[in-house]
Design a protein around this motif. Structure first.
Motif, mmCIF file in Angstrom:
data_model
loop_
_atom_site.group_PDB
_atom_site.id
_atom_site.type_symbol
_atom_site.label_atom_id
_atom_site.label_comp_id
_atom_site.label_asym_id
_atom_site.label_seq_id
_atom_site.Cartn_x
_atom_site.Cartn_y
_atom_site.Cartn_z
ATOM 1 N N LEU A 114 -9.472 -37.432 13.726
ATOM 2 C CA LEU A 114 -8.032 -37.215 13.923
ATOM 3 C C LEU A 114 -7.240 -37.851 12.782
ATOM 4 C CD1 LEU A 114 -7.618 -37.943 17.762
ATOM 5 C CD2 LEU A 114 -7.658 -35.721 16.623
ATOM 6 N N ILE A 174 8.804 -35.112 27.557
ATOM 7 C CA ILE A 174 7.452 -35.343 28.049
ATOM 8 C C ILE A 174 7.406 -36.675 28.788
ATOM 9 C CG2 ILE A 174 5.030 -35.693 27.404
ATOM 10 C CD1 ILE A 174 5.999 -32.830 27.046
ATOM 11 N N LEU A 233 1.817 -40.001 20.511
ATOM 12 C CA LEU A 233 0.499 -40.446 20.084
ATOM 13 C C LEU A 233 -0.070 -39.503 19.030
ATOM 14 C CD1 LEU A 233 -1.290 -41.659 23.309
ATOM 15 C CD2 LEU A 233 -0.208 -42.976 21.492
ATOM 16 N N THR A 238 -7.922 -37.961 27.335
ATOM 17 C CA THR A 238 -6.529 -38.247 26.966
ATOM 18 C C THR A 238 -6.501 -39.121 25.727
ATOM 19 O OG1 THR A 238 -6.311 -40.291 28.215
ATOM 20 C CG2 THR A 238 -5.820 -38.269 29.395
ATOM 21 N N LEU A 239 -5.431 -38.954 24.933
ATOM 22 C CA LEU A 239 -5.274 -39.798 23.752
ATOM 23 C C LEU A 239 -5.175 -41.266 24.146
ATOM 24 C CD1 LEU A 239 -2.840 -37.859 21.432
ATOM 25 C CD2 LEU A 239 -5.310 -38.085 21.295
ATOM 26 N N GLY A 240 -4.559 -41.516 25.288
ATOM 27 C CA GLY A 240 -4.419 -42.894 25.755
ATOM 28 C C GLY A 240 -5.781 -43.542 25.976
ATOM 29 N N LEU A 286 -8.593 -42.620 24.668
ATOM 30 C CA LEU A 286 -9.251 -42.692 23.374
ATOM 31 C C LEU A 286 -8.816 -43.965 22.646
ATOM 32 C CD1 LEU A 286 -11.083 -40.598 21.881
ATOM 33 C CD2 LEU A 286 -9.040 -39.877 20.667
ATOM 34 N N PRO A 343 -2.337 -47.987 29.984
ATOM 35 C CA PRO A 343 -2.385 -47.026 31.096
ATOM 36 C C PRO A 343 -3.313 -45.867 30.697
ATOM 37 C CG PRO A 343 -0.115 -47.364 30.303
ATOM 38 C CD PRO A 343 -1.010 -48.079 29.372
ATOM 39 N N ASP A 344 -3.934 -45.202 31.692
ATOM 40 C CA ASP A 344 -4.822 -44.077 31.391
ATOM 41 C C ASP A 344 -4.064 -42.927 30.759
ATOM 42 O OD1 ASP A 344 -6.955 -45.376 32.325
ATOM 43 O OD2 ASP A 344 -7.169 -44.223 34.183
ATOM 44 N N LEU A 360 -2.562 -31.898 12.369
ATOM 45 C CA LEU A 360 -2.526 -32.082 13.817
ATOM 46 C C LEU A 360 -1.209 -31.517 14.340
ATOM 47 C CD1 LEU A 360 -3.800 -35.737 14.312
ATOM 48 C CD2 LEU A 360 -5.032 -33.599 14.707
ATOM 49 N N PRO A 361 -1.230 -30.912 15.528
ATOM 50 C CA PRO A 361 0.054 -30.514 16.131
ATOM 51 C C PRO A 361 0.889 -31.780 16.393
ATOM 52 C CG PRO A 361 -1.831 -29.731 17.452
ATOM 53 C CD PRO A 361 -2.381 -30.621 16.388
ATOM 54 N N ASP A 362 2.228 -31.636 16.379
ATOM 55 C CA ASP A 362 3.087 -32.798 16.648
ATOM 56 C C ASP A 362 2.894 -33.336 18.055
ATOM 57 O OD1 ASP A 362 4.127 -32.700 14.197
ATOM 58 O OD2 ASP A 362 6.088 -31.913 14.778
ATOM 59 N N GLN A 363 2.760 -32.396 18.985
ATOM 60 C CA GLN A 363 2.644 -32.793 20.382
ATOM 61 C C GLN A 363 1.283 -32.369 20.895
ATOM 62 O OE1 GLN A 363 5.167 -33.985 22.576
ATOM 63 N NE2 GLN A 363 7.106 -33.509 21.570
ATOM 64 N N PHE A 364 0.425 -33.323 21.177
ATOM 65 C CA PHE A 364 -0.779 -32.968 21.929
ATOM 66 C C PHE A 364 -1.192 -34.177 22.735
ATOM 67 C CE2 PHE A 364 -4.370 -34.983 19.661
ATOM 68 C CZ PHE A 364 -3.735 -35.406 18.507
ATOM 69 N N TYR A 365 -1.857 -33.923 23.849
ATOM 70 C CA TYR A 365 -2.055 -34.990 24.821
ATOM 71 C C TYR A 365 -3.523 -35.256 25.101
ATOM 72 C CZ TYR A 365 2.548 -33.164 25.160
ATOM 73 O OH TYR A 365 3.783 -32.696 24.820
ATOM 74 N N LYS A 401 1.537 -37.827 16.679
ATOM 75 C CA LYS A 401 2.106 -38.144 15.367
ATOM 76 C C LYS A 401 1.527 -39.439 14.818
ATOM 77 C CE LYS A 401 6.358 -35.919 14.185
ATOM 78 N NZ LYS A 401 7.676 -35.697 14.778
ATOM 79 N N PHE A 436 -0.697 -41.949 28.876
ATOM 80 C CA PHE A 436 0.613 -42.186 28.269
ATOM 81 C C PHE A 436 0.726 -41.313 27.050
ATOM 82 C CE2 PHE A 436 -0.103 -45.003 24.560
ATOM 83 C CZ PHE A 436 -1.427 -45.321 24.749
ATOM 84 N N ILE A 485 6.603 -36.436 32.609
ATOM 85 C CA ILE A 485 6.987 -35.081 32.991
ATOM 86 C C ILE A 485 6.324 -34.613 34.286
ATOM 87 C CG2 ILE A 485 5.243 -34.097 31.450
ATOM 88 C CD1 ILE A 485 7.038 -31.686 31.047
ATOM 89 N N ILE A 518 -1.698 -32.028 32.705
ATOM 90 C CA ILE A 518 -0.801 -32.293 31.583
ATOM 91 C C ILE A 518 -1.008 -31.218 30.517
ATOM 92 C CG2 ILE A 518 -0.180 -33.910 29.748
ATOM 93 C CD1 ILE A 518 0.582 -34.845 32.553
ATOM 94 N N ILE A 531 2.102 -28.933 29.858
ATOM 95 C CA ILE A 531 2.889 -29.011 31.089
ATOM 96 C C ILE A 531 4.340 -28.607 30.895
ATOM 97 C CG2 ILE A 531 3.289 -31.477 30.753
ATOM 98 C CD1 ILE A 531 3.345 -31.801 33.791
ATOM 99 N N ASP A 532 4.900 -28.816 29.689
ATOM 100 C CA ASP A 532 6.308 -28.453 29.523
ATOM 101 C C ASP A 532 6.506 -26.943 29.635
ATOM 102 O OD1 ASP A 532 4.786 -28.683 27.167
ATOM 103 O OD2 ASP A 532 6.556 -28.577 25.910
#
Lengths: 464, 464
Positions: free
Chosen positions: A175, B245, B203, A202-204, A206, B182-183, A181-186, B205, B185, B262, A245, A262-263
């Protein structure tokens, strides 16, 4: 230059309308348009989110809209177009000068361009496709090959994936070293060698795990793969039901082709609800406040026409009892009460049923129980209102027989209302008609006809 | 052991009901309960998401529910409780043995516990608070001090923040070294020295930027700070309008106290829509399919009582024209048509108005334009249906005068319906009453009274 009230308001106001466009801001903007002060207009619009600018454009009249857009010129950006209501969007695209339109559209992500194109006329569609860069045009045209309202139209084509055997360190390094990378990915989507998605991390998680931990050990419990042809309403339901998500989208070979976040699902959920509410009220689901008079009239007409037919049917029932009414005119006075109570009780049942069908809470497993409940509720409320109406009948017209007739008709009609309110939507759903759209007409016909027939029929038997 | 149809279905089926619980799965589960085969029950339930298990429990009857929960025993987890409909939740908590309940609740995040507690009776609430660990109890009790339906109740208290002067490298190192991320975020919230949030960095970005890049240069365009006391409906609106989000929540000193994501906003949006749909139909907004007969009867009664009053009012109007009806019985036959068309047209207008108020698209800036539009739509549709009804009147009763009377009454009532449909919700909103809840009764009263009065009144003038 101006200390802008709008910008601050959302962060401090606690009143109900924290987010409504305030009248003063609108007036200031229209004033800048009146005096053709472009700098002032830009300064006033600058703090507004594209969604708010779109709302503003929807709320002002067509003449102001044209002047505002012309004065705003090159500042007009693609997001505003995305946010605009359909009925206004075509008009705005017509006003924009072609260069501004081209720039605006080029700024957008490909999924937003798809969304924009879906509702446009062919010439406008072609004009927009023409200004896109080649790679974007290919992506957009590919998306347009998927059925309307399908997951394929909703998804982004940019995905972040990793082979299933990687560990956290390899994934983070990958990464950190990618340029695009896309600006928004989860999530990072884990894929097998055939590019089939097998799990989400999840990125969190990771970020919070040691380098040697295997991705596989971090996957989310809830992982849903969505076929590219799935209806967007079903996609929104899955997001809401399983608290997703983001979810990978796969083609017919189960290969990863995109991701839905999700948006986007939230926006679909919002639309579907709106559609249900409007359909239940007999308004075309694409109605909006910015429609013009003629469009609005056309959208409202069909349901009123259906209602006229049902009302005439009810009148035919009444006409069979003309003689009874001539003899006991109190019947004409009281008969709308029975029909109206039935209509309302039927609407209550059918609304609950339509919602339960939409949320998949009403199934063959509990249908009989729910029908029994509705009938019982009809009996109990029917008896309660029968008592009240019986008393009113006696006091008003001094006739216990008339009181008895209206009481009996009330019980009959409320039971029928409960039954029709549940059975009609379920049957419509079975034959593939949206119950939100058509149930109302059928249920009211039933309650009107039964209401008049029961009341007047009993009256003939008992009173004459 | 069993090849489970449910588990596969969502991933491959393309039909409309991809996500509905299938009847066969329910039957298998109930069979396992019947034969008290715990292992089989667990094997069947294992692939189901907590939300699906909750749906299952809502759909079966109370006796099966009790037996299933007892047999399932310790497997029952907290998420199922979170997903359950309120009306069933209390019953289920009563059935669970105290140890299982304690374990289930301890598994939940503190915001889910808050959500669970909100709707419980005091004794159940106290019992659950008691089993929580001390730190969780404090967190939960703190949340409960915020007003119901406020951002404070909705937020998670775990936040990931970074000082505004940090760069990407420092932030990543900090995240990599924290033990208790948190798991889930999605943003790192940048804060100033007073812990006031100043920006969000995704995350994605963060992952895609070089170590020396300043966080400040990566902040999202769209950044909304939510006061802890803001109504949850407004929060959901902001998420939907601005495609947020996650958003930081601040206390009265603008210090960061939590974050709303979200998925929580989506759940609120879903509830608010549900509430509007049910209220528009005159059903208590907490109604659900799993309510018992008595509860359902009580929830439906008030609206029917209101409707009875309005129906009686309309009857009083009719009773003033008894003599006319005795002379021309066709009046009794035709009068419900005028009232019914008015009621439907009024419902169309009011539904559009109620939705536009909810989405903040109807404001003082465009109110007069919308009113004018509704009146014009009423005139045009009124004229169209006047023509139709006039012809029907003539053909059916052979009286051009009667045809003219019903035509004129139709125009009057459809114009009044359009006007009432927009003005009544706006006025209710102004005085702080939810227009979804009360508009229906007022608008129908107006269209019934005006419909009968215009038709019968004109008839007396023209025909007698």
């Amino acid at each position: 230059m101006v200390e802008d009230a709008r910008d601050k308001a959302p962060e401090t106001d606690q009143d109900e309308d924290a987010y409504a466009l305030d009248r003063k801001a609108v007036a200031q903007i229209l004033y800048a348009v009146d005096i053709e002060d472009r700098d002032r207009l830009i300064a006033l619009m600058d703090p507004l989110h594209a969604a708010d600018i779109a709302d503003l454009l929807e709320q002002i009249n067509a003449f102001d809209r044209m002047r505002l857009i012309r004065l705003y010129g090159k500042e007009f950006d693609g997001d505003i177009l995305s946010e605009l209501d359909e009925s206004i969007r075509e008009e705005v695209i017509g006003i924009l000068n072609p260069e501004v339109l081209a720039d605006a559209v080029r700024e957008l992500d490909s999924d937003d361009v798809v969304d924009l194109l879906e509702d446009l006329d062919e010439p406008q569609k072609a004009a927009i496709l023409e200004v896109l860069e080649d790679s974007d045009r290919v992506a957009v045209q590919k998306s347009l090959t998927y059925p309307e309202f399908s997951a394929g139209r909703l998804m982004q084509r940019e995905v972040v994936m990793a082979p299933e055997h990687w560990n956290v360190g390899e994934t983070i390094d990958y990464l950190r070293n990618s340029d695009d990378l896309p600006d928004q990915f989860y999530h990072v989507i884990m894929v097998d060698p055939k590019l089939r998605p097998v799990g989400n991390v999840t990125l969190g998680k990771l970020m919070g795990s040691r380098r040697e931990v295997l991705l596989r050990s971090l996957i989310e419990d809830t992982f849903h793969v969505i076929p590219v042809t799935r209806d967007e309403g079903e996609v929104a339901y899955a997001f809401n039901q399983y608290h997703l998500i983001s979810a990978p989208v796969v083609d017919e070979n189960e290969r990863l082709v995109g991701v839905i976040t999700i948006d986007d699902a939230m926006a679909v959920l919002d639309d579907e609800h709106e559609e249900d509410i409007l359909r239940l009220a007999g308004v075309d689901e694409e109605s909006s406040l910015s429609d013009r008079v003629i469009e609005t009239t056309k959208r409202r007409f069909p349901w009123l026409a259906v209602n006229l037919v049902t009302a005439v049917l009810a009148s035919l029932v009444i006409s069979r009892f003309e003689e009874a009414i001539t003899q006991v005119v109190a019947l004409a006075v009281l008969m709308p009460i029975v029909a109206s109570m039935g209509g309302n009780a039927g609407t209550q049942s059918l609304t609950v049923a339509v919602r339960a069908l939409a949320t998949k809470d009403l199934t063959t497993s509990n249908l009989w129980r729910v029908i029994r409940r509705e009938v019982l509720v009809g009996v109990i409320n029917g008896l309660a209102f029968a008592l009240v109406m019986g008393v009113i009948g006696v006091l008003w017209f001094g006739s216990p027989a008339l009181g008895g007739v209206i009481a009996a008709a009330m019980v009959i009609n409320l039971v029928v209302a409960g039954l029709a309110g549940i059975v009609i939507p379920v049957m419509l759903e079975k034959v593939g008609v949206d119950p939100a759209l058509a149930s109302g007409a059928f249920v009211t016909t039933v309650t009107d006809v039964v209401g008049f027939f029961a009341f007047l029929g009993l009256a003939v038997i008992v009173l004459l």
